[in-house]
Design an enzyme around this catalytic site. Structure first.
Site, PDB file in Angstrom:
ATOM      1  CG  HIS A   1     -31.986  36.531 -26.637  1.00 41.82           C
ATOM      2  ND1 HIS A   1     -32.749  35.845 -27.545  1.00 41.82           N
ATOM      3  CD2 HIS A   1     -30.916  35.736 -26.375  1.00 41.82           C
ATOM      4  CE1 HIS A   1     -32.173  34.682 -27.812  1.00 41.82           C
ATOM      5  NE2 HIS A   1     -31.052  34.603 -27.121  1.00 41.82           N
TER       6      HIS A   1
ATOM      7  CG  ASP B   1     -36.297  37.609 -22.169  1.00 42.92           C
ATOM      8  OD1 ASP B   1     -36.232  36.575 -21.465  1.00 42.92           O
ATOM      9  OD2 ASP B   1     -35.606  37.780 -23.192  1.00 42.92           O
TER      10      ASP B   1
ATOM     11  CD  GLN C   1     -29.298  34.616 -19.709  1.00 41.87           C
ATOM     12  OE1 GLN C   1     -28.762  34.152 -18.712  1.00 41.87           O
ATOM     13  NE2 GLN C   1     -29.148  34.072 -20.909  1.00 41.87           N
TER      14      GLN C   1
ATOM     15  CE  LYS D   1     -31.519  30.980 -21.949  1.00 44.02           C
ATOM     16  NZ  LYS D   1     -30.346  30.795 -22.777  1.00 44.02           N
TER      17      LYS D   1
ATOM     18  CB  CYS E   1     -29.312  35.604 -29.658  1.00 44.74           C
ATOM     19  SG  CYS E   1     -29.086  33.988 -30.366  1.00 44.74           S
TER      20      CYS E   1
HETATM   21  C1  LIG Z   1     -32.285  37.182 -22.346  1.00 41.45           C
HETATM   22  C2  LIG Z   1     -32.713  35.980 -23.131  1.00 41.45           C
HETATM   23  N1  LIG Z   1     -33.950  35.925 -23.599  1.00 41.45           N
HETATM   24  C3  LIG Z   1     -34.395  34.871 -24.295  1.00 41.45           C
HETATM   25  C4  LIG Z   1     -33.576  33.813 -24.574  1.00 41.45           C
HETATM   26  C5  LIG Z   1     -34.114  32.685 -25.373  1.00 41.45           C
HETATM   27  O1  LIG Z   1     -34.132  31.509 -24.646  1.00 41.45           O
HETATM   28  P1  LIG Z   1     -34.612  30.180 -25.348  1.00 41.45           P
HETATM   29  O2  LIG Z   1     -33.677  29.959 -26.497  1.00 41.45           O
HETATM   30  O3  LIG Z   1     -34.497  29.141 -24.294  1.00 41.45           O
HETATM   31  O4  LIG Z   1     -36.002  30.407 -25.800  1.00 41.45           O
HETATM   32  C6  LIG Z   1     -32.262  33.821 -24.128  1.00 41.45           C
HETATM   33  C7  LIG Z   1     -31.347  32.724 -24.448  1.00 41.45           C
HETATM   34  O5  LIG Z   1     -30.160  32.824 -24.381  1.00 41.45           O
HETATM   35  C8  LIG Z   1     -31.820  34.938 -23.390  1.00 41.45           C
HETATM   36  O6  LIG Z   1     -30.565  35.016 -22.929  1.00 41.45           O
END
Ligand SMILES: Cc1ncc(COP(=O)(O)O)c(C=O)c1O
Length: 416
Positions: free
Chosen positions: A130, A207, A210, A233, A372
């Site tokens: 992401h 990260d 998910q 999430k 993203c």
């Molecule tokens: C794999 C992953 N990392 C990071 C994020 C970023 O999350 P946030 O926008 O809550 O910071 C997302 C959001 O969709 C994501 O899917």
């Protein structure tokens, strides 16, 4: 339609906990919410916890000695204890509240990264990250003249772990990768990847935006150095996220943001830093959201993360089979159980935005675009996908509704 799996969760009872799921999107059109990878819906327990905080508790934390300030502080710190237990950390000193996963990555990049990355050092990321776990490292690498190497994909399914092994070297300072792809749904072999990073002398960040919402997670077992995730999430409120860091690493790191609460003593000449975790929590935090996240953790914990994971694997299996019956539809990512229930797909002859728009008319909320993860889509040679992402409250009936609506959309476009 494929044969239905036995229901592993009492989905009807769970749905009754989520007020928004019972509403119609348009008159006569019930909501089928399949955009959980973007954000989840909230159970009453979370809505009530936030509501109760503002109605009965609201005060600034750590600063007052009056009753409300003490209750607010206790609520906030109690939420931190719940987070620590939920991810298997032995100490609340390792749990930093941030706004979201994105802020967690930026904190590590700006604090640990600027202090530890030197010109010529290598950072290993993957092609399926992401942007939140990509751009902060690109900024750091640019500033420090460091080199980013990317683990490529193995076709359109998951990471090429053989290539990961080949990229690791004595020059690798950091490995940062997603626990589960927000497009492919593929679950990374976190424990193995972290162990290999450590063997090369590198620090590992996961990260988990998910993964933490969808499966049991134990940071000690995984031996991760840093892990980030977002409350919204996982049934919690927006505006609250978590950075987990090993205490020794956090202790050695300089502050990220500066101001109130992160200091012990300030003079006109300088300042000393507060203890962990507050050293990294400058300014008034989102107390209500932290308490809401604590309520979300109680809620998910009472159902059981292992049962939620099993339910989602069954839903993913069922959905892959149901979607697989539609001609011209191609799903990305591996089969279950190597994947979660986030399913991106393309349909021959239809643009993903048209697909999402037609599904929306039937009350089905999905996401279309690059999610993203533009480099991932570039690697796959596609501009965009449609993504249906499921959670604990989604049923096989909703999978059927998705498949039926997609078939209808194909007929409208005279494809399939
Ligand atoms: C794999 C992953 N990392 C990071 C994020 C970023 O999350 P946030 O926008 O809550 O910071 C997302 C959001 O969709 C994501 O899917």
């Amino acid at each position: 339609m494929p044969s239905r799996p036995t229901e592993l969760l009492n989905v009807a009872a769970i749905r009754a906990d989520f007020p928004l799921l019972g509403h119609e999107v348009y008159p006569g059109v019930p909501l089928v919410y399949l955009d959980n990878a973007a954000t989840s819906q909230k159970p009453l327990a979370v809505i009530d916890a936030v509501n109760h905080y503002y109605r009965r508790v609201n005060a600034n934390i750590h600063r007052g000695i009056h009753a409300l300030a003490e209750r607010a502080t206790e609520g906030y710190e109690n939420a931190r204890r719940k987070v620590a237990r939920f991810i298997g950390s032995g100490s609340t000193r390792e749990i930093i509240f941030v706004r979201n996963a994105t802020e967690g990555v930026n904190l590590v990049a700006q604090s640990w990264g600027r202090a530890n990355i030197e010109p010529g050092d290598e950072i290993i990321l993957t092609e399926m990250e992401h942007h939140s776990n990509l751009v902060p490292w690109q900024l750091l690498a640019h500033e420090k003249k460091a080199i980013i190497r990317y683990v490529p994909l193995d076709g359109d399914r998951c990471l090429d772990t053989g290539q990961y092994d080949a990229l690791l070297s004595g020059r690798t300072k950091l490995v940062a990768f997603t626990g589960m792809s927000n497009v492919l749904g593929s679950i990374s072999p976190v424990k193995e990847m972290v162990a290999k990073a450590h063997a090369a002398g590198a620090v590992a960040l996961v990260d988990a935006a998910q993964s933490v919402p969808h499966m049991p997670t134990n940071v000690v077992d995984l031996d991760v150095d840093f892990m980030v995730f977002s409350g919204h999430k996982m049934c919690g409120p927006t505006g609250i996220g978590v950075l987990y860091g090993k205490e020794a690493l956090l202790e050695a790191m300089p502050p990220f943001l500066a101001g109130g609460d992160m200091i012990r003593r300030v003079t006109l000449e300088g300042a000393d830093w507060n203890d962990l975790p507050w050293k990294f929590e400058a300014g008034t935090p989102n107390t209500a959201a932290a308490i809401g996240l604590g309520a979300a953790i109680d809620y998910l914990g009472a159902i059981g993360m292992d049962r939620i994971e099993a339910h989602e694997h069954a839903i993913a299996d069922y959905a892959l089979e149901a979607l697989g019956e539609l001609r011209g539809l191609r799903t990305l990512g591996p089969p279950a159980p190597q994947r979660g229930a986030t399913i991106a797909f393309t349909i021959e002859g239809m643009h993903p935005h048209d697909v999402a728009e037609l599904l929306n008319r039937d009350g089905i909320a999905v996401r279309a675009g690059h999610h993203c993860a533009m480099p991932l889509h570039q690697a796959l040679g596609i501009v965009a996908t449609t993504r249906a992402s499921f959670y604990l409250y989604n049923s096989t009936d909703e999978v059927d509704a998705l498949a039926t609506a997609l078939h209808k959309a194909q007929k409208l476009f005279r494809v399939g």
